[in-house]
Design a protein around this motif. Structure first.
Motif, PDB file in Angstrom:
ATOM      1  N   THR A  32       0.796  -1.216   0.000  1.00 50.21           N
ATOM      2  CA  THR A  32       0.000   0.000   0.000  1.00 50.21           C
ATOM      3  C   THR A  32       0.837   1.279   0.000  1.00 50.21           C
ATOM      4  OG1 THR A  32      -0.123  -0.035   2.422  1.00 50.21           O
ATOM      5  CG2 THR A  32      -1.900  -1.117   1.205  1.00 50.21           C
ATOM      6  N   ALA A  33       2.006   1.241   0.633  1.00 48.53           N
ATOM      7  CA  ALA A  33       2.787   2.475   0.790  1.00 48.53           C
ATOM      8  C   ALA A  33       3.902   2.590  -0.263  1.00 48.53           C
ATOM      9  CB  ALA A  33       3.313   2.559   2.213  1.00 48.53           C
ATOM     10  N   PRO A  34       5.070   1.945  -0.062  1.00 42.67           N
ATOM     11  CA  PRO A  34       6.110   2.083  -1.084  1.00 42.67           C
ATOM     12  C   PRO A  34       5.734   1.437  -2.409  1.00 42.67           C
ATOM     13  CG  PRO A  34       6.741   0.459   0.539  1.00 42.67           C
ATOM     14  CD  PRO A  34       5.522   1.133   1.069  1.00 42.67           C
ATOM     15  N   GLY A  35       4.824   0.439  -2.369  1.00 40.47           N
ATOM     16  CA  GLY A  35       4.387  -0.171  -3.626  1.00 40.47           C
ATOM     17  C   GLY A  35       3.706   0.838  -4.526  1.00 40.47           C
ATOM     18  N   MET A  36       2.804   1.632  -3.952  1.00 37.14           N
ATOM     19  CA  MET A  36       2.132   2.674  -4.729  1.00 37.14           C
ATOM     20  C   MET A  36       3.105   3.792  -5.096  1.00 37.14           C
ATOM     21  SD  MET A  36      -0.961   1.719  -5.269  1.00 37.14           S
ATOM     22  CE  MET A  36      -0.389   0.024  -5.343  1.00 37.14           C
ATOM     23  N   TRP A  37       4.043   4.055  -4.183  1.00 36.16           N
ATOM     24  CA  TRP A  37       5.077   5.058  -4.488  1.00 36.16           C
ATOM     25  C   TRP A  37       5.892   4.620  -5.706  1.00 36.16           C
ATOM     26  CZ3 TRP A  37      10.223   5.822  -5.124  1.00 36.16           C
ATOM     27  CH2 TRP A  37      10.733   7.112  -4.925  1.00 36.16           C
ATOM     28  N   ASP A  38       6.269   3.356  -5.725  1.00 33.48           N
ATOM     29  CA  ASP A  38       7.025   2.831  -6.862  1.00 33.48           C
ATOM     30  C   ASP A  38       6.206   2.859  -8.148  1.00 33.48           C
ATOM     31  OD1 ASP A  38       9.332   2.369  -5.459  1.00 33.48           O
ATOM     32  OD2 ASP A  38       8.959   0.239  -5.125  1.00 33.48           O
ATOM     33  N   GLY A 192      -2.210   1.703   4.596  1.00 41.41           N
ATOM     34  CA  GLY A 192      -0.990   1.186   5.204  1.00 41.41           C
ATOM     35  C   GLY A 192      -0.981   1.275   6.719  1.00 41.41           C
ATOM     36  N   LEU A 193      -1.481   2.364   7.282  1.00 38.49           N
ATOM     37  CA  LEU A 193      -1.448   2.549   8.737  1.00 38.49           C
ATOM     38  C   LEU A 193      -2.251   1.489   9.482  1.00 38.49           C
ATOM     39  CD1 LEU A 193      -0.665   4.109  11.255  1.00 38.49           C
ATOM     40  CD2 LEU A 193      -2.546   5.705  10.786  1.00 38.49           C
ATOM     41  N   PRO A 194      -3.524   1.257   9.161  1.00 37.77           N
ATOM     42  CA  PRO A 194      -4.257   0.222   9.904  1.00 37.77           C
ATOM     43  C   PRO A 194      -3.671  -1.178   9.739  1.00 37.77           C
ATOM     44  CG  PRO A 194      -5.570   1.019   8.046  1.00 37.77           C
ATOM     45  CD  PRO A 194      -4.413   1.953   8.205  1.00 37.77           C
ATOM     46  N   ILE A 195      -3.114  -1.472   8.580  1.00 40.64           N
ATOM     47  CA  ILE A 195      -2.489  -2.786   8.387  1.00 40.64           C
ATOM     48  C   ILE A 195      -1.268  -2.933   9.282  1.00 40.64           C
ATOM     49  CG2 ILE A 195      -1.315  -4.283   6.729  1.00 40.64           C
ATOM     50  CD1 ILE A 195      -3.078  -3.098   4.549  1.00 40.64           C
ATOM     51  N   ALA A 196      -0.464  -1.867   9.404  1.00 45.09           N
ATOM     52  CA  ALA A 196       0.759  -1.917  10.210  1.00 45.09           C
ATOM     53  C   ALA A 196       0.462  -2.226  11.670  1.00 45.09           C
ATOM     54  CB  ALA A 196       1.503  -0.589  10.099  1.00 45.09           C
TER      55      ALA A 196
END
Length: 470
Positions: A32-38, A192-196
């Motif tokens: 959700t986080a760096p994947g979307m960033w990439d 990403g936050l709730p998953i973490a």
């Protein structure tokens, strides 16, 4: 060697405390986080029409990332990896929002703000996630779980690339992507936050081989930072500095290169398909590095040699292509039309080898770390130096009319410089240094020195006894 053990009742083996579930949590945040960033980066310059402002923003991001990642190796060890991972997920949606406003209204200041927040946040994320991915599984399973993680990380850009492709498939000219692309990405990044927060603390995680995840906490905050500083100037880390620095140095060049020479839909295709290169290489190298029938030193040297050979071939091919582009009319490649295949192949195989290189370095530091806190320190330094390299690389791409030969030369040159010192480190690799503790005993908190512990825990992990601990 002194030891101190206490008995405790065996914990019930809950699925939610298992290693696969913890890897799934970390992989979900990575998606959700760096994947979307990439995925945005796969469009070239975050989908913008011109790469220079975005490259400058990314240079700021990575400068902050480099500093906070090293510091986060100590901070996460104090606050816990779950909270480090949660802090790490916060900045990515702000980065996506910054790109959206820059694309929509050319609001550069908010893009810079988003980059600052993401740079700080990413330092916590990468230090925590790398420690989870490498530290929670047993040493003999790390190659596999690293590949799973890389697949999840690549799945983000694949899904994002599919979105890009669907929203921009009719755009056969150069320019910026549609604004709707960013909205979809921002929504996904917010997950990403709730998953973490679903991550379990290390002492509650169980491994299928019956060993425990060992974590130490220094007595004070100052001692924690001192341990990181001492590790950073150790001989092994200094020898690995060129490899850490260069491992992701190619990424800004690829981003600017795609923006300069490919149409929007070609860039969308690249953001979708290129990530399969990382998945292929991750499972290939992960499977090989986990082969216990091959001596660990042989595995390491063979994997490193293969990566270097592919990267050298890619940079030679990049020189040939760039010379052609500079000597002729500047090309703009549309998908599957004249010259697209040869130009895109360089991007694909560069990503193939680059992802393998990063996974190899994670695996390598995992073999030298003695426990989870030591691993957190190692991975913080690794990612910090990678980020420092990307800071320099993005800064080089932030100038208009940048000479791509400069970037190619730096990538090629530092790669060659990294070979000998990395080989020295590989030549000293005899086994995993992780201290093995069974489920029936626990290790009390206490201070230790990463480098000294690495030297003390000198037996292969399959020969250590449950009481072998510092």
């Amino acid at each position: 060697m002194s030891s101190f053990i206490e008995s405790e009742p065996k914990q019930k083996r809950s699925l939610f405390r298992s290693v696969p579930f913890q890897i799934a949590v970390a992989a979900g945040v990575s998606f959700t986080a760096p994947g979307m960033w990439d995925a945005l980066g796969g469009l070239g310059a975050g989908g913008a029409a011109e790469p220079y402002a975005v490259s400058a923003a990314n240079a700021i991001l990575y400068a902050l990332f480099a500093v906070f990642c090293v510091a986060a190796g100590a901070i996460n060890n104090r606050i816990g990896l779950k909270w480090g991972l949660a802090l790490g997920a916060i900045g990515y949606p702000l980065y996506g929002a910054g790109l959206y406003t820059n694309n929509k209204t050319a609001t550069t200041w908010f893009m810079i703000f988003g980059s600052v927040c993401c740079g700080i946040s990413a330092g916590f994320f990468w230090s925590a996630e790398a420690a989870v991915i490498i530290g929670y599984p047993s040493p003999k399973d790390r190659g596999f779980y690293l590949a799973v993680w890389q697949t999840a990380k690549a799945a983000g850009p694949i899904v994002g690339g599919a979105i890009n492709l669907g929203l921009n498939a009719n755009r056969s000219t150069a320019g910026s992507v549609g604004s709707a692309t960013y909205i979809v990405f921002i929504v996904i990044m917010c997950l990403g936050l709730p998953i973490a927060l679903c991550l379990s603390p290390a002492h509650r995680v169980w491994r299928k081989d019956g060993t425990k995840v060992v974590a130490y906490k220094q007595a004070t905050w100052a001692a924690e930072f001192q341990a990181v500083a001492k590790l950073a100037v150790s001989k092994r880390i200094i020898l690995l500095v060129p490899a850490f620095f260069i491992s992701y140095f190619y990424n800004p060049f690829i981003s600017t290169w795609l923006t300069s020479y490919f149409t929007v839909r070609s860039r969308a295709f690249s953001s979708f398909f290129t990530n399969f290169a990382g998945i292929f290489s991750s499972f290939i190298i992960g499977t090989f590095l986990d082969r216990q029938s091959i001596h660990i030193k042989t595995r390491a040297k063979a994997a490193f040699s293969a990566i270097v050979i592919i990267l050298v071939g890619c940079w030679i091919w990049a020189i040939v292509l760039q010379q052609r582009f500079y000597s002729e009319t500047k090309p703009t490649f549309d998908w599957f039309k004249g010259g697209f295949g040869s130009a895109y192949a360089m991007v694909f195989f560069m990503t193939f080898a680059g992802q393998a290189f990063q996974q190899f370095l994670y695996w390598l530091v995992g073999q030298y770390a003695t426990d989870l806190s030591s691993l957190s320190h190692h991975t913080g330094i690794l990612r910090g130096l990678e980020a420092l390299g990307q800071t320099v690389a993005w800064a080089l791409q932030s100038e208009a009319n940048v000479n791509h030969f400069v970037t190619i030369g730096l990538n090629f040159g530092i790669l060659l410089i990294a070979i000998i010192p990395t080989w020295i480190v590989l030549s000293a690799l005899e086994h995993s240094h992780e201290v093995v503790v069974t489920e029936d005993i626990v290790v009390p908190n206490g201070s230790k020195d990463d480098e000294a512990a690495t030297e003390t825990a000198s037996l292969p992990s399959d020969q250590q006894t449950p009481a072998l601990q510092k």
